[in-house]
Every structure is written in C-alpha cells, then in structure tokens.
Design an enzyme around this catalytic site. Sequence first.
Site, mmCIF file in Angstrom:
data_model
loop_
_atom_site.group_PDB
_atom_site.id
_atom_site.type_symbol
_atom_site.label_atom_id
_atom_site.label_comp_id
_atom_site.label_asym_id
_atom_site.label_seq_id
_atom_site.Cartn_x
_atom_site.Cartn_y
_atom_site.Cartn_z
ATOM 1 N N GLU A 131 0.862 -1.192 0.000
ATOM 2 C CA GLU A 131 0.000 0.000 0.000
ATOM 3 C C GLU A 131 0.890 1.230 0.000
ATOM 4 O O GLU A 131 1.590 1.503 0.979
ATOM 5 C CB GLU A 131 -0.894 0.016 1.258
ATOM 6 C CG GLU A 131 -1.839 -1.166 1.372
ATOM 7 C CD GLU A 131 -3.176 -0.954 0.682
ATOM 8 O OE1 GLU A 131 -3.449 0.182 0.260
ATOM 9 O OE2 GLU A 131 -3.933 -1.937 0.589
ATOM 10 N N ILE A 132 0.877 1.944 -1.093
ATOM 11 C CA ILE A 132 1.638 3.187 -1.152
ATOM 12 C C ILE A 132 0.939 4.218 -0.276
ATOM 13 O O ILE A 132 -0.256 4.100 0.002
ATOM 14 C CB ILE A 132 1.819 3.648 -2.603
ATOM 15 C CG1 ILE A 132 0.478 3.765 -3.320
ATOM 16 C CG2 ILE A 132 2.722 2.659 -3.340
ATOM 17 C CD1 ILE A 132 0.594 4.253 -4.751
#
Length: 841
Positions: A359-360
């Site tokens: 998850e950026i």
Amino acid sequence: MDLSRTLTGFGAALLATALLANPATGAPGDTPSTRDFGNGPERNEIAAVDAAAALSARTLLAEEPASAWSLKSRNGYPRQNTLPVWPDNPEDRSIKLGLIPYHDIAPKLNALQRASDRVSAEIVGKSAGGRDLYLVTVTAPERAGETARQDRWRELIEENPAAAKRDRALRAGYKTPVWINANIHGNEWEGTDGALRVIERLATATDAATKGFLERSRVYVTVTNNPDGRIAGTRANSAGFDINRDHATGSQPESRAVRDVVIGTQPFVMLDEHGYTGTTLIEPATPPHGQNYEYDLYIKHALPNALGMESAIQRLGYPETAAADIPFRDYVPGDWDDWPPIFTPMYAIYHGAIGHTVEIPLRVNNADYTNLPVEELRRRARINTDVAAATIEAALSYADTNRVTLLADQIEQFRRGWAGEASPRIPDGFVPGFGPEDRYSTTFPRAYLIPAGTPAAARLVDHLIANDVRVVRARHDFTVNGNRYRDGTYIVDMHQPKRGLANVLLEAGRDISDLVPQMYDISGWSHGLLWGAGVDASLRTLPRVHTSPVTRAAPTGSVDAPRGRDLSLSLRDGNDVRAVNELLTRGIKLRRTDAGAVVVPADARSEATALAKTLGVRFSAAPRGVKGEVFDQPVIAAAVSADELFALKEMGFPVQTVSTAVLNAGFDLSTVDTLIVSSGLSYTALNATARAAVDAFLARGGGVLTRGATGAAFNAAAKVLPATAVAGRGDANGVVTVTNEGPIVGAGSPPHAFVYSPLWFTGTGFTVEQRYGADPLVAGHWLPAGTGTNGPAQAAGQAAVVSGVTPGGGNAVLFGTEPLFRAHPKGLYAGYARALFWTAG
Ligand SMILES: [Zn+2]
C-alpha cells in the site's frame, strides 16, 4: 506484534452496526490500521445503475471461459506486438494527478518495444468495460529453443518437483519469474506509473548488473489490472466489482486474466500495488494466516523481502517514507490478515508465489482527489510513484539475490502437495515475531468426490480446472467409505501440487470467531458448500477406481422426454433459471405447477434442446395432463448492489435499476411486477409523489423482494410484511447451516447459506422459508455484541428467509441471508430466483 496499534474506534464502529438504524460497517479513516471494506456501506446504500458496461458483463453461467491466455508459444523473446491504441480521453482521472492516462499506456509500451529487445507486450484479457489488459514481459532476448527449455523447466517444477530438484541445469539456468500486478483498485493509480518506470529502466539500462539480472530473470507486469477504474477514478471495475475480492470466485474478466497470468508464469515473488494507507504498508499479514498455506516456505521469504522493501522506501528520503507498516511485525491479529483467498497475493501463494500487498502511502483518491490543490495531489502522486518503483526494485533485487532458495522452496511447496505430506509445525521464532498466534495448519483430506450430472457440478469442475486444480473422472462405479458413486464421478486426488488451493476452495472452512476480535474482510466462503454441487471429502481413502484426466467437465444437459410431450424443468440452479428466462424472452408460453417446477410446451422442444446444450440443464417429461398457471417474464425494478445486479443478469433477468433518487425523479412503477430492495432505496427518503407511487404499487398487489438491512428497513416503513428484523453483528460473515421449511425458497435450497451482516425475522403473519441451524456458523467470523446479543446463538433456529402476502395482496419475500453475495454462492441463486418469480405473481 506491536500491541499499541489497537482498534478501539474501529471495533466500536463495528458493534454499532448491530443496529438496523445504522447498517454501515465501520467507516474507515486515514489511520494506517484501518482500511476500505470491500463490502463497505456502499453495498447497501448505493444502488447499482444499469450501465452498458454491466450489461456487457452478462455471461453464460455454464461457460467459465477456459484460460484465454497462455505463456506458451513457439516463439522466443521478445514477442513484440503493436498494441492497439485507445482514443485520447481527456476525462481520464489519472491526468489531474500527473499520472499516465490509460490511453497513453499502449503508445508507451509500443515505443518501449521498438526501442528495446528486452520488452514484450501483449493483451491477456479485457476488462468488464471491454478495455485491454496488458502484460509486459521484460527479460534478455531468448531464442525459441531457450524459451521452450524455460517452459519445460517451469512445468517440471510443478509436475515433477523431485526431478526438478535434481536438475542442475534447471537450477543454474531457470529464469527467476517475478510478477507485478498494478492498479487492481482503479483509484489507486501509481503502481502503474512506478511499474512503467521500472520497465523503462530495465529496458534501457546499459550496466552489466542489469544485463546480468535480465539474463537470470523474467519480470512480468500486468500494467493496470483495472483500466475501467483507472479512467473513472473508482475502486471497482465497470461492473461494480472489487476485483481484489474476486479471486476465489473469478466472476470478473480482470480476476480471470491475472489468474491465467499467475498460473502461466508461476512467479517466485509477486507484488500487488495498492494505496493509500498513510504509511506505506507492506505484507506479510497478521494472523489468522490461511490454514492451507505452506506458511513456513512463505514467511521465510515474505518477511525479509518486506524488510528490503522498507529499506528501499527509507532510502527515498521523504519524511513520509521514514518507515513502513509491516502488519506481521506491527499489527495485532485480525487487523490485516491473509485468511481468505480473495486477494491477489493470497491467491498467488497457492500457485507458488511469495505474495505481498503493498500500500503506497499518500491519499490522492476520493475526497482528496476532489478537494486538494492539484500541486499537492501531484506532489503526493510523485512520492507514491517513487514508493511503488522502490518496492518493485527491492522485490526484484530480493528475488534475484535469493533465487536459489526461492526456487528450492517453490519446488518444495509442490513436492509436499504431490507427496501428501503434512505441513511441518513451525517453531516459535522461526522468523522474528513468529509465535503461537501465527500457527495455522490443516489436515488435508485424501480426496474430494463430486458426483457428475448437474450444471452445478460441471461449473465447479470447470472452475477447479481453470484454477489449475487437477480433476479426474471415474471410469466405473465404485464404493468408498461405504458410499456408492457412479461412473463419471469427479475425483480430486489431494496428492497434487496445488492441494492448498484445491482445499481452500472445496473445504467447508473454519469458524475463527474466537481467534481474533475482528477480520479485515470475509472469513468464510466455500465452493464445496455454496456452489450447489455435491462435494464429499474422503479423509483417508483414495477411491480404487480407474480414472481419466479431465480438461473440461462433461456436458450435463438433456431432454429426456418422448417427442410431442410437454417438458418439465426444476429450478434448482442458476442455469435452470437462465433457461427459463431465455424461453420467456423468446415468447414461449411457460406454465408452473409450483414455485420451482416449470412446464415447457412440447412445441418448444428445439429451443429446449439448444438450451440443454449451452446451459447444461435437464428437461424431463412433464406429467401427462399437467396444467399449471401461465407466467410471463417478470418486470423487475431493482434497487440492488452491483454484485446482485450482475447475478440477476447472469440468470437472464431483465432488470430496470432504481434507487431513492430514481423513484423521486418520477420512475413509473405502473408496469412493474416486483420491486427488489436491498441497496440505495429508503422509503422514508422518498418524496410525497414517489411514496404515493410505491403505496399504489403495493396497494395493487405489487411484489416485493428484500435483502439485508436496507430491505428490512423498507419492509418496516412500507408495511410490506409484519416481520421484525433483528440484526446480527454488522461485521459477522460466513457460511451457515439452514433448515428449509417453506414452499418457495425452502423447497429445493441447499442446507447452507452465506451471510454478511445477517438478519433474522420475528413476528407472525408470514411463512418461514428458511431457519438458521441450531449452531449455525460453519465457517467465518460471527461474534455476539459485547452485551451477548446479536450472535449466532441468538440467530439459532430463527427465521432467515420469510415469505408472505402483503396487505395489498402481493407476494413478498425477505432475505436475511446473502444469496448473491459477490456472485459467489451460486448454489443459492435458484432459491432467490424462485422467490423472484413468485413475487412477480
Ligand atoms: Zn487497494
């Protein structure tokens, strides 16, 4: 585990959902440890619209497309294809963020292919909206003979792991496969941009290290797994499905495409690039861990690979990337689990990959997309792109550095499967932080048996095969465990390389309610219990019978009646329903003798024969002289969720979609037979005219079918049936036992159902169709509320589905279960359809 990261706010929100007045599942915030529920409140609050794209998703139930794409080819690499270019779309939501719009991806890949003999691009499928799904392969050029050798080695690893282990040439020469999946959630954009940056670097770098890497590796990238969502700025595809919840079911073309890619490429490592969790989040996940994994082989790589990715984002030097959240290391059990095989990385583990969700960090979607200044959005998007690229580069580096052990461990996973060995007990401290809370395992049965002859069995077998599960077919009658099985029975010998996947699909599952306080998404599913086919587990014995391998289920359809005789069709499967709708669409006069028995006139025999062939349904001879009442195709107005709309279309029902707003705008109910209410329709929010129209509809005997809290609220407000809905805990979900009692849904439904935010009904003045079993939860997560209410013990024996007659004389059915949830419980479709036909009068 860092226990400081507790979820009091979130847990409290879940408890509040026990109230019908507040059906929303806990609203996630921006804090790292909360998340967007796939089954978010939107499922009950926003009615699906009947978009053209959703119409194109209409598919034949019986025909799960066989693998459309295969890695196999006579050619070496590169395999350059000039990709068709899509017209410029100034509305593409990527543009505002300074990211690549979908229409620029094909030109970019075409240019890279022209510029570099290391890059191959191809189309591996189409989105629900009809857009191309691209696979890029980056590797050093290969002659056809070398590619054929790589293909043989890849097969040997799965087919004969013992031989693969001994093969020194394979060990030295097998190219490390890594797969990057980007943008599966359409409004989590930058995985695509980061991956393209890495592709470009690999395509053009002239240093010896990169050249050597590409000699040893193949990098596969599905550049955007969700072009519909990328363009529209939505999480879902254009059919309204969250693709990253669909991998066990495979209802969507996007999930089927990556299924084929993971099977075809057999990666050692894979990343699924998402956003946005505030802090970069990198799996491995918290417990509960899927009990069918060879978890030792996974975690020994997943944790160090995650640590490598964390170091890589730290080196970027942004204050926002100072550390990553690694759920296995940092979160409490249940906060971010890898239990269901619905997520891409979890699904990929069963195919031999070390799978990670990444998850950026910085949110650029939803309200932020609308409200933040463009410069700030683009600043965030640049950092996110850097993070995506850094995690991909780090994973490539890990895979290359550890290629020998990754190969050995993929071989070992498949070897254990073939050998039918128990998965080893993993000691505490196996990796830092591994403790008793991480220890999940199962006992694999020796075989599963699936009696043939029904569309449900054929559907299940085709699904298993499409998922690379091996199925054989008995060539004679046989007996096992005292039960007699017919010639043609399907057998899943669990001594096979992907036994974990076979089991996670076919097993009942497990009640994990007591193990963790809450779960991220669903905790129960079961193709064995919910897809309508008979599935028996043989715990210790493989049947002794000659078998043949199966590449496609045998046809099941037939017309077993003398010519000139009326035909009978029982509504026991979604395909039976589809056949009825196809006949009605062609203007054929059908009759019914009860809610589940349809009589087809003898002169429609040729149409019936054709449908028997395409849908696998079985027509038998109608009893002589049988009358029955003529019925028409129902005119349906539906305020339903996207998955329900999809399932209705799968069954061939024409549907007009409605909502509060659509009714308030003057929708004409005068020709409608049945109103379905489960999402986005509130009686109390109707304006006076719309309310009068609904009242008039009910007064003239219009039919009503409801599901869930939104449906129950409509039932109460519009005074449809005198049933009071009681809500189970809002986050409760799973597979439950039911007893079938009533004449419509109850007659002919399987003894299991699926629930999410379950309801039950109290009162009198209606018929109980189905009750929850005495100890209803078979698999999943369903705790009582803190006060000891709203739990499975309270639901036990209560009415789960009820039918009755409205004050206006119409028919109504209320579902407290989830018969169409995410197009998964296919064995429950026919019961829903029987209710729908019955309410339509
Ligand atoms: Zn996501």
